[in-house]
Structure formats: structure tokens, C-alpha cells
Design an enzyme around this catalytic site. Structure first.
Site, PDB file in Angstrom:
ATOM      1  N   PRO A 244      72.759  49.865  24.988  1.00 29.15           N
ATOM      2  CA  PRO A 244      73.251  48.815  24.117  1.00 29.15           C
ATOM      3  C   PRO A 244      72.281  48.371  23.026  1.00 29.15           C
ATOM      4  O   PRO A 244      71.071  48.296  23.236  1.00 29.15           O
ATOM      5  CB  PRO A 244      73.527  47.650  25.080  1.00 29.15           C
ATOM      6  N   ASN A 245      72.877  48.095  21.893  1.00 29.94           N
ATOM      7  CA  ASN A 245      72.203  47.555  20.697  1.00 29.94           C
ATOM      8  C   ASN A 245      71.344  48.576  19.955  1.00 29.94           C
ATOM      9  O   ASN A 245      70.802  48.259  18.896  1.00 29.94           O
ATOM     10  CB  ASN A 245      71.363  46.309  21.045  1.00 29.94           C
TER      11      ASN A 245
ATOM     12  N   ARG B  71      67.584  45.235  13.988  1.00 25.78           N
ATOM     13  CA  ARG B  71      66.659  44.772  15.039  1.00 25.78           C
ATOM     14  C   ARG B  71      65.252  44.677  14.458  1.00 25.78           C
ATOM     15  O   ARG B  71      64.987  45.146  13.350  1.00 25.78           O
ATOM     16  CB  ARG B  71      66.734  45.695  16.260  1.00 25.78           C
TER      17      ARG B  71
ATOM     18  N   TYR C 226      60.714  47.908  17.087  1.00 31.15           N
ATOM     19  CA  TYR C 226      61.480  49.140  17.318  1.00 31.15           C
ATOM     20  C   TYR C 226      61.268  50.232  16.269  1.00 31.15           C
ATOM     21  O   TYR C 226      61.831  51.318  16.401  1.00 31.15           O
ATOM     22  CB  TYR C 226      62.976  48.797  17.425  1.00 31.15           C
TER      23      TYR C 226
ATOM     24  N   ASN D  30      67.547  56.302  27.030  1.00 30.65           N
ATOM     25  CA  ASN D  30      66.992  54.986  26.743  1.00 30.65           C
ATOM     26  C   ASN D  30      68.075  53.988  27.164  1.00 30.65           C
ATOM     27  O   ASN D  30      69.025  53.750  26.418  1.00 30.65           O
ATOM     28  CB  ASN D  30      66.663  54.818  25.258  1.00 30.65           C
TER      29      ASN D  30
ATOM     30  N   ALA E 120      68.655  47.439  27.356  1.00 34.77           N
ATOM     31  CA  ALA E 120      68.575  46.290  28.282  1.00 34.77           C
ATOM     32  C   ALA E 120      69.068  46.640  29.683  1.00 34.77           C
ATOM     33  O   ALA E 120      68.629  46.017  30.664  1.00 34.77           O
ATOM     34  CB  ALA E 120      69.363  45.106  27.721  1.00 34.77           C
TER      35      ALA E 120
ATOM     36  N   HIS F  89      66.712  47.103  32.831  1.00 35.62           N
ATOM     37  CA  HIS F  89      66.095  46.052  33.633  1.00 35.62           C
ATOM     38  C   HIS F  89      66.961  45.538  34.778  1.00 35.62           C
ATOM     39  O   HIS F  89      66.475  44.820  35.630  1.00 35.62           O
ATOM     40  CB  HIS F  89      65.673  44.899  32.705  1.00 35.62           C
TER      41      HIS F  89
ATOM     42  N   GLU G 145      63.150  58.983  31.111  1.00 35.21           N
ATOM     43  CA  GLU G 145      63.452  57.647  30.563  1.00 35.21           C
ATOM     44  C   GLU G 145      62.560  57.421  29.344  1.00 35.21           C
ATOM     45  O   GLU G 145      61.358  57.725  29.394  1.00 35.21           O
ATOM     46  CB  GLU G 145      63.138  56.604  31.650  1.00 35.21           C
TER      47      GLU G 145
ATOM     48  N   HIS H  71      61.572  54.667  25.934  1.00 33.85           N
ATOM     49  CA  HIS H  71      61.714  53.388  25.239  1.00 33.85           C
ATOM     50  C   HIS H  71      60.951  53.462  23.926  1.00 33.85           C
ATOM     51  O   HIS H  71      59.851  54.035  23.868  1.00 33.85           O
ATOM     52  CB  HIS H  71      61.159  52.233  26.075  1.00 33.85           C
TER      53      HIS H  71
ATOM     54  N   ARG I  63      55.725  43.317  26.785  1.00 29.83           N
ATOM     55  CA  ARG I  63      56.658  42.329  26.232  1.00 29.83           C
ATOM     56  C   ARG I  63      57.010  41.276  27.301  1.00 29.83           C
ATOM     57  O   ARG I  63      56.260  41.082  28.244  1.00 29.83           O
ATOM     58  CB  ARG I  63      57.878  43.061  25.678  1.00 29.83           C
TER      59      ARG I  63
HETATM   60  C1  DQA Z   1      64.188  49.235  24.731  1.00 29.69           C
HETATM   61  C2  DQA Z   1      63.442  48.123  25.474  1.00 29.69           C
HETATM   62  C3  DQA Z   1      64.420  47.203  26.177  1.00 29.69           C
HETATM   63  O1  DQA Z   1      63.721  46.155  26.842  1.00 29.69           O
HETATM   64  C4  DQA Z   1      65.367  46.566  25.185  1.00 29.69           C
HETATM   65  O2  DQA Z   1      66.328  45.787  25.852  1.00 29.69           O
HETATM   66  C5  DQA Z   1      66.015  47.544  24.266  1.00 29.69           C
HETATM   67  C6  DQA Z   1      65.247  48.698  23.794  1.00 29.69           C
HETATM   68  C7  DQA Z   1      63.236  50.099  23.895  1.00 29.69           C
HETATM   69  O3  DQA Z   1      63.645  51.185  23.486  1.00 29.69           O
HETATM   70  O4  DQA Z   1      62.118  49.670  23.580  1.00 29.69           O
HETATM   71  O5  DQA Z   1      67.141  47.350  23.829  1.00 29.69           O
HETATM   72  O6  DQA Z   1      64.783  50.083  25.698  1.00 29.69           O
END
Ligand code: DQA
Length: 146
Positions: free
Chosen positions: A9-10, A17, A22, A73, A76, A79, A97, A99, A106
């Protein structure tokens, strides 16, 4: 060889963002980077993004059935999604995985990954290059180099 790259997501909204967290690429640019990095390592990456947990679980089920290697990836969902973790556990081929940011540097809620325990490894904190490093790691795994 085909690999699946799943973004949670996002991540399709990297354009709005925080680029200091990012990186500067928008989602389309990130997708192109992943596709070309994979190609240069002899891999054919299918890059997908969804904001929907059930959709991601369905993709993981399909990847388990087809024994497709996966880079994820989970954003969120990293978590707290035990459902994505349980689906990821079904995979037969390697799972990496990734990120963009380093969640460990963070907020505290980002310090837990429920996915890491079922991944071969995690690459975090290198911006878009996290995906490039994951592709190299996956290529090595698939060719038995590590
Ligand atoms: C993320 C890190 C996550 O904590 C966050 O919610 C994201 C992006 C990253 O790529 O740094 O949406 O996965």
C-alpha cells in the site's frame, strides 16, 4: 526466469510521499528501474502494486502454485499482516523482503516485521537500490551462488 515483485500500500504514490525518506523516483520510474535491473541479470520481472491485502495474498498463492521467486515490499503490511506472512510462508521459491527506507531507524511501530521470519533475507535502507540489491541476491540464490 520469471520473478514477481510485489509492492504494498501507498507505494504507487511515491510521487507525493516524503522523498527524503523514500527517494526521488515516482512509482513508474521505480517499476522501470526494477524491470531493467532484472533484465540485466537475466530475469523477467513482473512488477505489481496493490493497496489491498487480499489481492496481495492472492498473488502470493499464485506464486506458490507456480513456484515463482518473489521480491516483496509489503509497505505498512510489513508491520502487522499475519495473513500476508502466512501466504508468504507457502512459497516454494525464494522470497526477499525489501524496503526503500530503513524501518529500524524510524518510528518504533516500524521496528517489527512479521514478514522477515519467512523471507530468505531483507534489504532495507538503500532507496530504489534496495530492489536492485534484492535482484542481485535473488539471482545468486537461484544460481546456487549463496
Ligand atoms: C516501507 C516502510 C514501511 O514502514 C512503510 O509503511 C512503507 C514503505 C519502505 O519501503 O521503506 O509504506 O516498506
Amino acid at each position: 526466469m520469471k520473478i514477481l515483485v510485489i509492492n504494498g500500500p501507498n507505494l504507487a504514490r511515491l510521487d507525493i510521499r516524503d522523498s527524503s525518506i523514500y527517494g526521488d523516483l515516482n512509482y513508474g520510474e521505480l517499476k522501470s528501474l526494477i524491470e531493467s535491473a532484472a533484465k540485466s541479470h537475466g530475469l523477467d520481472a513482473e512488477v505489481r502494486q496493490s493497496d489491498d491485502e487480499a489481492t496481495i495474498i492472492g498473488w502470493l498463492h499464485d506464486a506458490a502454485d507456480s513456484r515463482t521467486p518473489v521480491i516483496i515490499n509489503p509497505a505498512a503490511f510489513t508491520h502487522y499482516s499475519y495473513a500476508i506472512r502466512d501466504a508468504a510462508e507457502l512459497l516454494k521459491a525464494p522470497l526477499i523482503e525489501v524496503h526503500l527506507s530503513n524501518p529500524m531507524s524510524r518510528e518504533e511501530f516500524r521496528h517489527t516485521s512479521v514478514i522477515s521470519g519467512v523471507a530468505h533475507g531483507t534489504i532495507a535502507g538503500f532507496g530504489p537500490n534496495s530492489y536492485v540489491l534484492a535482484i542481485i541476491a535473488l539471482k545468486n540464490l537461484l544460481s546456487g551462488a549463496n
